[in-house]
Write a protein that holds these residues in place. Structure first.
Motif, PDB file in Angstrom:
ATOM      1  N   HIS A  41      36.023  39.337  36.763  1.00  0.00           N
ATOM      2  CA  HIS A  41      37.294  39.788  37.311  1.00  0.00           C
ATOM      3  C   HIS A  41      37.950  40.749  36.326  1.00  0.00           C
ATOM      4  O   HIS A  41      38.029  40.452  35.129  1.00  0.00           O
ATOM      5  N   GLN A  42      38.400  41.879  36.856  1.00  0.00           N
ATOM      6  CA  GLN A  42      39.148  42.820  36.032  1.00  0.00           C
ATOM      7  C   GLN A  42      40.502  43.054  36.673  1.00  0.00           C
ATOM      8  O   GLN A  42      40.598  43.745  37.708  1.00  0.00           O
ATOM      9  N   ALA A  43      41.511  42.470  36.066  1.00  0.00           N
ATOM     10  CA  ALA A  43      42.877  42.681  36.546  1.00  0.00           C
ATOM     11  C   ALA A  43      43.368  44.057  36.100  1.00  0.00           C
ATOM     12  O   ALA A  43      42.857  44.602  35.112  1.00  0.00           O
ATOM     13  N   ASN A  46      43.607  45.276  32.374  1.00  0.00           N
ATOM     14  CA  ASN A  46      42.946  44.283  31.525  1.00  0.00           C
ATOM     15  C   ASN A  46      41.450  44.546  31.423  1.00  0.00           C
ATOM     16  O   ASN A  46      40.885  45.337  32.171  1.00  0.00           O
ATOM     17  N   ARG A  48      37.472  43.303  31.650  1.00  0.00           N
ATOM     18  CA  ARG A  48      36.681  42.515  32.568  1.00  0.00           C
ATOM     19  C   ARG A  48      36.424  41.139  31.952  1.00  0.00           C
ATOM     20  O   ARG A  48      36.018  41.038  30.785  1.00  0.00           O
ATOM     21  N   GLU A  91      47.800  36.324  40.423  1.00  0.00           N
ATOM     22  CA  GLU A  91      47.075  36.687  39.200  1.00  0.00           C
ATOM     23  C   GLU A  91      45.558  36.821  39.417  1.00  0.00           C
ATOM     24  O   GLU A  91      44.845  37.276  38.516  1.00  0.00           O
ATOM     25  N   ASP A  92      45.080  36.441  40.577  1.00  0.00           N
ATOM     26  CA  ASP A  92      43.676  36.651  40.914  1.00  0.00           C
ATOM     27  C   ASP A  92      43.415  38.087  41.386  1.00  0.00           C
ATOM     28  O   ASP A  92      42.258  38.477  41.598  1.00  0.00           O
ATOM     29  N   THR A  93      44.457  38.850  41.543  1.00  0.00           N
ATOM     30  CA  THR A  93      44.322  40.245  41.968  1.00  0.00           C
ATOM     31  C   THR A  93      43.508  41.043  40.974  1.00  0.00           C
ATOM     32  O   THR A  93      43.640  40.873  39.763  1.00  0.00           O
ATOM     33  N   GLY A  94      42.664  41.903  41.501  1.00  0.00           N
ATOM     34  CA  GLY A  94      41.862  42.776  40.644  1.00  0.00           C
ATOM     35  C   GLY A  94      40.538  43.111  41.311  1.00  0.00           C
ATOM     36  O   GLY A  94      40.324  42.815  42.482  1.00  0.00           O
ATOM     37  N   TYR A  96      36.553  42.557  41.492  1.00  0.00           N
ATOM     38  CA  TYR A  96      35.552  41.539  41.195  1.00  0.00           C
ATOM     39  C   TYR A  96      34.171  42.183  41.196  1.00  0.00           C
ATOM     40  O   TYR A  96      33.791  42.880  42.150  1.00  0.00           O
ATOM     41  N   GLN A 113      37.597  45.062  45.643  1.00  0.00           N
ATOM     42  CA  GLN A 113      38.997  44.856  45.307  1.00  0.00           C
ATOM     43  C   GLN A 113      39.541  43.632  46.038  1.00  0.00           C
ATOM     44  O   GLN A 113      39.365  43.481  47.257  1.00  0.00           O
ATOM     45  N   THR A 115      43.262  41.723  46.488  1.00  0.00           N
ATOM     46  CA  THR A 115      44.699  41.808  46.263  1.00  0.00           C
ATOM     47  C   THR A 115      45.364  40.598  46.897  1.00  0.00           C
ATOM     48  O   THR A 115      45.202  40.357  48.093  1.00  0.00           O
TER      49      THR A 115
END
Length: 118
Positions: A41-43, A46, A48, A91-94, A96, A113, A115
């Motif tokens: 996961h890469q928010a 941030n 990966r 906060e799981d947004t990003g 994958y 993606q 969201t």
């Protein structure tokens, strides 16, 4: 050259679910089955980070923040891996990413993606 294609991302409300799919091509089912698979996961803004992984012996492992909410699985006959994501949080947004193999020969997908809205 092995290729990984992820799908299943999208926009979902907090508390909702998504199922990510990763399909590998240009690889035999045997070679796929002998490799570990992971989801990262890469928010936004941030680096990966590893979310979940599953070994070639079907042993899963998870980042603490997703334990009890996410489930990783694989189907070696379909050269596919899955990430079932429940109780999603903002906060799981990003993005994958699916990854196949180890540090010496890891192959990455292009990402999908996710969201999660409040």
């Amino acid at each position: 050259q092995v290729q990984l294609v992820e799908s299943g991302g999208g926009l979902v409300q907090a508390g909702g679910s998504l199922r990510l799919v990763c399909v590998a091509s240009r690889i035999s089912s045997y070679d796929f089955a002998t490799n570990d698979i992971a989801w990262y996961h890469q928010a936004p803004g941030n680096q990966r980070e590893l979310v979940a992984a599953i070994t070639n012996y079907d042993i899963p492992d998870y980042r603490d923040s997703v334990k009890g909410r996410f489930t990783i699985s694989r189907d070696n006959y379909r050269n596919a891996a899955y990430l079932q994501m429940n109780s999603l949080r903002p906060e799981d947004t990003g993005v994958y990413y699916c990854a196949l193999g180890d540090d010496s020969s890891r192959v990455w997908g292009q990402g999908t993606q996710v969201t999660v809205s409040t």
